[in-house]
Design a protein around this motif. Structure first.
Motif, PDB file in Angstrom:
ATOM      1  N   LEU A 275       0.825  -1.201   0.000  1.00  0.00           N
ATOM      2  CA  LEU A 275       0.000   0.000   0.000  1.00  0.00           C
ATOM      3  C   LEU A 275       0.863   1.255   0.000  1.00  0.00           C
ATOM      4  CD1 LEU A 275      -2.776  -1.028   2.560  1.00  0.00           C
ATOM      5  CD2 LEU A 275      -3.036  -0.785   0.091  1.00  0.00           C
ATOM      6  N   VAL A 276       1.942   1.230   0.778  1.00  0.00           N
ATOM      7  CA  VAL A 276       2.837   2.387   0.845  1.00  0.00           C
ATOM      8  C   VAL A 276       3.453   2.680  -0.514  1.00  0.00           C
ATOM      9  CG1 VAL A 276       5.034   3.221   1.775  1.00  0.00           C
ATOM     10  CG2 VAL A 276       3.349   2.201   3.294  1.00  0.00           C
ATOM     11  N   SER A 277       3.838   1.622  -1.215  1.00  0.00           N
ATOM     12  CA  SER A 277       4.549   1.795  -2.489  1.00  0.00           C
ATOM     13  C   SER A 277       3.625   1.853  -3.698  1.00  0.00           C
ATOM     14  CB  SER A 277       5.555   0.655  -2.675  1.00  0.00           C
ATOM     15  OG  SER A 277       4.895  -0.606  -2.673  1.00  0.00           O
ATOM     16  N   SER A 278       2.305   1.850  -3.486  1.00  0.00           N
ATOM     17  CA  SER A 278       1.388   1.914  -4.628  1.00  0.00           C
ATOM     18  C   SER A 278       1.636   3.192  -5.427  1.00  0.00           C
ATOM     19  CB  SER A 278      -0.071   1.860  -4.145  1.00  0.00           C
ATOM     20  OG  SER A 278      -0.350   2.939  -3.277  1.00  0.00           O
ATOM     21  N   ALA A 279       1.687   3.049  -6.740  1.00  0.00           N
ATOM     22  CA  ALA A 279       2.062   4.167  -7.615  1.00  0.00           C
ATOM     23  C   ALA A 279       0.937   5.185  -7.737  1.00  0.00           C
ATOM     24  CB  ALA A 279       2.434   3.640  -8.996  1.00  0.00           C
ATOM     25  N   SER A 280       1.316   6.458  -7.786  1.00  0.00           N
ATOM     26  CA  SER A 280       0.355   7.533  -7.997  1.00  0.00           C
ATOM     27  C   SER A 280       1.034   8.672  -8.746  1.00  0.00           C
ATOM     28  CB  SER A 280      -0.219   8.035  -6.665  1.00  0.00           C
ATOM     29  OG  SER A 280       0.820   8.439  -5.801  1.00  0.00           O
ATOM     30  N   SER A 281       0.225   9.544  -9.326  1.00  0.00           N
ATOM     31  CA  SER A 281       0.740  10.653 -10.131  1.00  0.00           C
ATOM     32  C   SER A 281       0.657  11.961  -9.364  1.00  0.00           C
ATOM     33  CB  SER A 281      -0.059  10.783 -11.435  1.00  0.00           C
ATOM     34  OG  SER A 281       0.013   9.598 -12.189  1.00  0.00           O
ATOM     35  N   PRO A 282       1.716  12.787  -9.403  1.00  0.00           N
ATOM     36  CA  PRO A 282       1.659  14.108  -8.788  1.00  0.00           C
ATOM     37  C   PRO A 282       0.931  15.093  -9.701  1.00  0.00           C
ATOM     38  CG  PRO A 282       3.801  13.783  -9.782  1.00  0.00           C
ATOM     39  CD  PRO A 282       3.045  12.499  -9.984  1.00  0.00           C
ATOM     40  N   VAL A 283       0.174  15.983  -9.119  1.00  0.00           N
ATOM     41  CA  VAL A 283      -0.528  17.010  -9.887  1.00  0.00           C
ATOM     42  C   VAL A 283      -0.543  18.303  -9.077  1.00  0.00           C
ATOM     43  CG1 VAL A 283      -2.727  17.756 -10.880  1.00  0.00           C
ATOM     44  CG2 VAL A 283      -2.001  15.386 -11.145  1.00  0.00           C
ATOM     45  N   SER A 284      -0.260  19.390  -9.754  1.00  0.00           N
ATOM     46  CA  SER A 284      -0.419  20.718  -9.156  1.00  0.00           C
ATOM     47  C   SER A 284      -1.526  21.446  -9.904  1.00  0.00           C
ATOM     48  CB  SER A 284       0.881  21.519  -9.249  1.00  0.00           C
ATOM     49  OG  SER A 284       1.901  20.928  -8.456  1.00  0.00           O
ATOM     50  N   VAL A 285      -2.394  22.113  -9.152  1.00  0.00           N
ATOM     51  CA  VAL A 285      -3.498  22.873  -9.729  1.00  0.00           C
ATOM     52  C   VAL A 285      -3.265  24.353  -9.422  1.00  0.00           C
ATOM     53  CG1 VAL A 285      -5.983  23.308  -9.659  1.00  0.00           C
ATOM     54  CG2 VAL A 285      -5.120  20.963  -9.486  1.00  0.00           C
ATOM     55  N   VAL A 286      -3.305  25.178 -10.470  1.00  0.00           N
ATOM     56  CA  VAL A 286      -3.071  26.607 -10.313  1.00  0.00           C
ATOM     57  C   VAL A 286      -4.271  27.352 -10.881  1.00  0.00           C
ATOM     58  CG1 VAL A 286      -1.604  28.570 -10.887  1.00  0.00           C
ATOM     59  CG2 VAL A 286      -0.572  26.324 -10.436  1.00  0.00           C
ATOM     60  N   ALA A 287      -4.936  28.144 -10.029  1.00  0.00           N
ATOM     61  CA  ALA A 287      -6.081  28.944 -10.459  1.00  0.00           C
ATOM     62  C   ALA A 287      -5.636  30.385 -10.640  1.00  0.00           C
ATOM     63  CB  ALA A 287      -7.197  28.860  -9.430  1.00  0.00           C
ATOM     64  N   LEU A 288      -5.934  30.962 -11.806  1.00  0.00           N
ATOM     65  CA  LEU A 288      -5.519  32.328 -12.136  1.00  0.00           C
ATOM     66  C   LEU A 288      -6.728  33.138 -12.612  1.00  0.00           C
ATOM     67  CD1 LEU A 288      -2.265  31.437 -14.121  1.00  0.00           C
ATOM     68  CD2 LEU A 288      -2.391  32.321 -11.785  1.00  0.00           C
ATOM     69  N   GLY A 289      -6.912  34.305 -12.017  1.00  0.00           N
ATOM     70  CA  GLY A 289      -7.970  35.209 -12.438  1.00  0.00           C
ATOM     71  C   GLY A 289      -7.426  36.288 -13.351  1.00  0.00           C
ATOM     72  N   VAL A 290      -8.123  36.564 -14.455  1.00  0.00           N
ATOM     73  CA  VAL A 290      -7.668  37.530 -15.439  1.00  0.00           C
ATOM     74  C   VAL A 290      -8.884  38.183 -16.103  1.00  0.00           C
ATOM     75  CG1 VAL A 290      -7.577  35.788 -17.267  1.00  0.00           C
ATOM     76  CG2 VAL A 290      -6.128  37.828 -17.441  1.00  0.00           C
ATOM     77  N   LYS A 291      -8.711  39.410 -16.597  1.00  0.00           N
ATOM     78  CA  LYS A 291      -9.803  40.077 -17.297  1.00  0.00           C
ATOM     79  C   LYS A 291     -10.144  39.322 -18.582  1.00  0.00           C
ATOM     80  CE  LYS A 291      -8.950  44.800 -15.674  1.00  0.00           C
ATOM     81  NZ  LYS A 291      -8.609  46.194 -16.079  1.00  0.00           N
ATOM     82  N   LEU A 292     -11.426  39.224 -18.891  1.00  0.00           N
ATOM     83  CA  LEU A 292     -11.835  38.548 -20.119  1.00  0.00           C
ATOM     84  C   LEU A 292     -11.252  39.235 -21.352  1.00  0.00           C
ATOM     85  CD1 LEU A 292     -15.597  37.739 -19.369  1.00  0.00           C
ATOM     86  CD2 LEU A 292     -13.688  36.123 -19.483  1.00  0.00           C
ATOM     87  N   SER A 293     -11.044  40.523 -21.275  1.00  0.00           N
ATOM     88  CA  SER A 293     -10.487  41.262 -22.413  1.00  0.00           C
ATOM     89  C   SER A 293      -9.038  40.878 -22.689  1.00  0.00           C
ATOM     90  CB  SER A 293     -10.578  42.771 -22.148  1.00  0.00           C
ATOM     91  OG  SER A 293      -9.872  43.114 -20.958  1.00  0.00           O
ATOM     92  N   GLU A 294      -8.402  40.216 -21.730  1.00  0.00           N
ATOM     93  CA  GLU A 294      -7.004  39.817 -21.917  1.00  0.00           C
ATOM     94  C   GLU A 294      -6.866  38.349 -22.292  1.00  0.00           C
ATOM     95  OE1 GLU A 294      -5.262  41.031 -18.207  1.00  0.00           O
ATOM     96  OE2 GLU A 294      -4.893  43.067 -18.929  1.00  0.00           O
ATOM     97  N   LEU A 295      -8.004  37.641 -22.390  1.00  0.00           N
ATOM     98  CA  LEU A 295      -8.002  36.257 -22.894  1.00  0.00           C
ATOM     99  C   LEU A 295      -8.145  36.308 -24.407  1.00  0.00           C
ATOM    100  CD1 LEU A 295     -10.283  34.292 -20.412  1.00  0.00           C
ATOM    101  CD2 LEU A 295      -7.967  33.659 -21.046  1.00  0.00           C
ATOM    102  N   VAL A 296      -7.233  35.658 -25.132  1.00  0.00           N
ATOM    103  CA  VAL A 296      -7.254  35.760 -26.591  1.00  0.00           C
ATOM    104  C   VAL A 296      -7.508  34.427 -27.288  1.00  0.00           C
ATOM    105  CG1 VAL A 296      -5.779  37.787 -26.654  1.00  0.00           C
ATOM    106  CG2 VAL A 296      -4.729  35.521 -26.668  1.00  0.00           C
ATOM    107  N   CYS A 297      -7.604  33.323 -26.543  1.00  0.00           N
ATOM    108  CA  CYS A 297      -7.848  32.027 -27.180  1.00  0.00           C
ATOM    109  C   CYS A 297      -9.327  31.906 -27.533  1.00  0.00           C
ATOM    110  CB  CYS A 297      -7.429  30.886 -26.266  1.00  0.00           C
ATOM    111  SG  CYS A 297      -8.518  30.656 -24.861  1.00  0.00           S
ATOM    112  N   PRO A 298      -9.702  30.962 -28.419  1.00  0.00           N
ATOM    113  CA  PRO A 298     -11.109  30.782 -28.775  1.00  0.00           C
ATOM    114  C   PRO A 298     -11.937  30.414 -27.544  1.00  0.00           C
ATOM    115  CG  PRO A 298      -9.672  29.589 -30.280  1.00  0.00           C
ATOM    116  CD  PRO A 298      -8.802  30.055 -29.160  1.00  0.00           C
ATOM    117  N   LYS A 299     -13.237  30.778 -27.575  1.00  0.00           N
ATOM    118  CA  LYS A 299     -14.112  30.426 -26.462  1.00  0.00           C
ATOM    119  C   LYS A 299     -14.295  28.909 -26.450  1.00  0.00           C
ATOM    120  CE  LYS A 299     -17.439  33.148 -25.215  1.00  0.00           C
ATOM    121  NZ  LYS A 299     -18.727  33.889 -25.114  1.00  0.00           N
TER     122      LYS A 299
END
Length: 652
Positions: A275-299
């Motif tokens: 159980l101790v050595s059972s494999a798992s994946s690391p993940v970092s989650v980053v939340a960023l707030g930005v003005k919609l006028s500065e988002l340029v990718c497609p909706k």
């Protein structure tokens, strides 16, 4: 006396177990080590942005949180329809939509014409899945190397946070294996019933997923003990909580596998190490707030990277697609990174730089809100080793300790609830299971053979018969425990989850003993209705049939995802889908057959004057009969002799 249940952990899995137990006869307590419940589920309100530190949403499929939320009267929300596109960031830096229809697939620029043609021939490929086959190899075999190379990395990274070569198809996507075995994935999906509109796609809750935790806490308040650290589950069934020992009939551990190791070390030292050595994946989650006028990718709803990047950036989700997630005029970008070795500030800086470099935001965009969550062991690696560990763990733990949670059968909050329901179903079966044994003859020798069943349903009287008088002291009962034929315990091949395949409808638990089989005909057990008849196995068996007890009737209910046919004499029932049922009346001993898929099994309801009932916490069995009879039950090379009424301790 009510059975006492200890639930270790007050996260979503532990609370879900409690919710499923609240209307039962079990006396249960949820022990949470911190001051509040919820585990990793927590919604943060930061400068007007609603940020989830773990899962932000769930699929609206059956048997999941959608049903739980509706039952609790909670507001379920869907993302704005304008954000329906899922994008793939190609290796050349282009954002292309993932095709979601045959027409879109043919027009898609993600694949070449040759790669599309190969993918469309998927139904011509034979079904030769092995439990060790990786997701990448599975897609390469069925759809071609082009599809595997260009689409499996984002698909697996978005769910499991790792490469498609690191998880197996059988463990990570068992539903695809089932579709393959039905004749092909594409053809099976076309033939599948249409999903209702409210059951499609992703859902979330008004106020975030923390609102679900708060609702469950309020519902289960008297059953929850916070600041309660479960330090150890002992081999004798006792539990050490805050340095005090308490006795329970069953313990349900909802902690992640590696965190469960220390708790279970007294039960099994070898299991602890695995159980101790059972494999798992690391993940970092980053939340960023930005003005919609500065988002340029497609909706769009979000994007995933086509290949693994050197900086482990996996992709991002635009959470302002959900109402109430960000202030008016602002967007909320949730970035995912497959690593946990950077500092809090460095992981935020990396995501900011990636969004600018990839053209998601303007080069001079200013992020007005920043929040990061770093999970070193975020998601279990769903591979053959994981499946085997779960099988071995439950075998060692028996019917007194259960491992339950979203890290058992899959990932995501839906699996927390589904795993909880499966465990509670097993508890109920263990507590109430009643076997009806067929009489063979008055043969009382130790060599008594199992009863032979007719190949056709038995004739039934036109009117119900009265039950015979109870057993007398002069009546004798011969009980034979023996080793079942190899054909009853095994069959060639493996289940989609990698465990040894077993014949249809023979996986049972008799008290604390697993795989005790009452003889009927080859490959089929007997049941009076309180038992679960199950087929297939993916760690926990999926119910195919659930029967409810009655003196002269039997109710068969379809608990599977495929049609079931039931026949009793000249009467026939079609159980086309989950929840459909048929009721059969038995005025005298009778037989009936059940068809699941290509397999047909003959089952038998014996005389009402014969009974066998599980009693006691460790699986004692009381056998009785009104006339001299032989009962045959398969187990591990064991012979027990009895009289009119005999209690057998299965621990001996």
């Amino acid at each position: 006396m009510r059975k006492k249940i200890a639930i270790v952990g007050g996260g979503l899995s532990g609370l879900s177990v409690g919710h499923c137990l609240k209307n039962t006869d079990f006396d249960f307590t949820i022990f949470e080590k911190s001051e509040t419940c919820g585990g990793v589920i927590e919604s943060h309100l930061v400068d007007g942005f609603l940020v989830e530190q773990a899962a932000p949403a769930f699929r609206a499929g059956p048997e999941g949180l959608f049903d739980l939320a509706q039952e609790l009267g909670m507001g379920v929300i869907s993302p704005d329809e304008d954000f329906h596109d899922r994008l793939i960031l190609t290796d050349k830096g282009k954002l292309l939509p993932l095709p979601t229809s045959p027409k879109a697939f043919l027009k898609s620029k993600l694949l070449t014409f040759r790669e599309k043609w190969r993918a469309l021939r998927e139904s011509k490929v034979s079904s030769t899945t092995s439990p060790q086959e990786s997701v990448y190899d599975f897609f390469a075999r069925r759809f071609g190397e082009g599809v595997a190379k260009k689409l499996t990395t984002p698909m697996v990274a978005g769910i499991y946070g790792c490469l498609p070569q690191e998880v197996t198809a059988a463990a990570a996507f068992p539903s695809l294996i089932e579709l393959e075995q039905k004749g092909g994935i594409i053809s099976s999906m076309k033939a599948a019933p249409k999903t209702p509109d409210n059951r499609k796609g992703l859902c979330s809750l008004e106020g975030g997923l923390s609102s679900l935790i708060e609702k469950l806490e309020k519902e289960l308040g008297p059953h929850i003990q916070t600041n309660s650290v479960v330090e150890q589950v002992k081999a004798n069934g006792s539990v050490v909580i805050n340095n005090e020992t308490h006795d329970f009939d069953h313990v349900i551990v909802t902690a992640p596998l590696h965190a469960s190791a220390a708790i279970l070390q007294d039960v099994s030292a070898s299991l602890k190490e695995r159980l101790v050595s059972s494999a798992s994946s690391p993940v970092s989650v980053v939340a960023l707030g930005v003005k919609l006028s500065e988002l340029v990718c497609p909706k769009a709803f979000g994007f995933l990277c086509q290949s693994r990047r050197t900086d482990h950036f996996l992709g991002a989700v635009f959470e302002h697609a959900w109402a109430g997630r960000s202030p008016t005029g602002y967007g909320l970008v949730r970035c995912m990174v497959g690593r946990a070795d950077l500092s809090y500030n460095d992981i935020i800086l990396q995501c900011e730089e990636n969004l600018r470099a990839l053209g998601i935001v303007k080069n001079d965009a200013e992020f007005v809100m920043k929040k990061a969550f770093i999970w070193p062991r975020a998601i279990p690696r769903m591979n053959h080793e994981h499946s085997q560990l779960l099988t071995d763990a439950q075998s060692e733990l028996g019917d007194s300790v259960f491992l339950t949670g979203g890290n058992i059968t899959g990932v995501g909050v839906n699996h927390c609830f589904q795993s909880a329901k499966a465990t509670v179903a097993k508890l109920i079966a263990i507590a109430s299971i009643v076997f009806c044994f067929a009489a063979c003859s008055s043969n009382k020798s130790e060599d008594a053979m199992p009863p032979q069943l007719p190949t056709e349903p038995l004739e039934r009287d036109a009117s119900p018969q009265e039950a015979p008088p109870p057993p007398t002291t002069s009546t004798e009962v011969s009980v034979v425990w023996t080793t079942p034929p190899e054909s009853l315990l095994k069959r060639d091949g493996y289940t989609p989850c990698g465990s040894q395949a077993r014949p249809l409808l023979i996986q049972h638990t008799l008290g604390g003993i697993s795989e005790a089989i009452v003889v009927a005909s080859p490959g089929a057990p007997l049941s009076d209705g309180a038992d679960q008849l199950v087929y297939g196995s993916c760690g926990f068996s999926r119910k195919a049939l659930v029967t409810s007890p009655a003196p002269t009737s039997l109710v068969i209910s379809n608990g599977s995802n495929q049609p079931i046919a039931v026949s009793q004499g000249e009467r026939n029932w079609k159980l086309p889908s989950f929840g459909s049922n048929a009721k059969m009346e038995f005025a005298s001993p009778g037989a009936f057959s059940v068809e699941v898929g290509d397999e047909k099994v003959l089952l038998y309801v014996p005389s009402l004057n014969q009974s066998a009932q599980v009693t006691g916490p460790k699986g004692n069995v009381t056998l009785s009969a009104a006339e001299s009879s032989t009962f045959s039950v398969y187990h591990h090379a064991k012979t027990v002799r009895g009289a009119t009424e005999k209690t057998i301790d299965l621990k001996d």
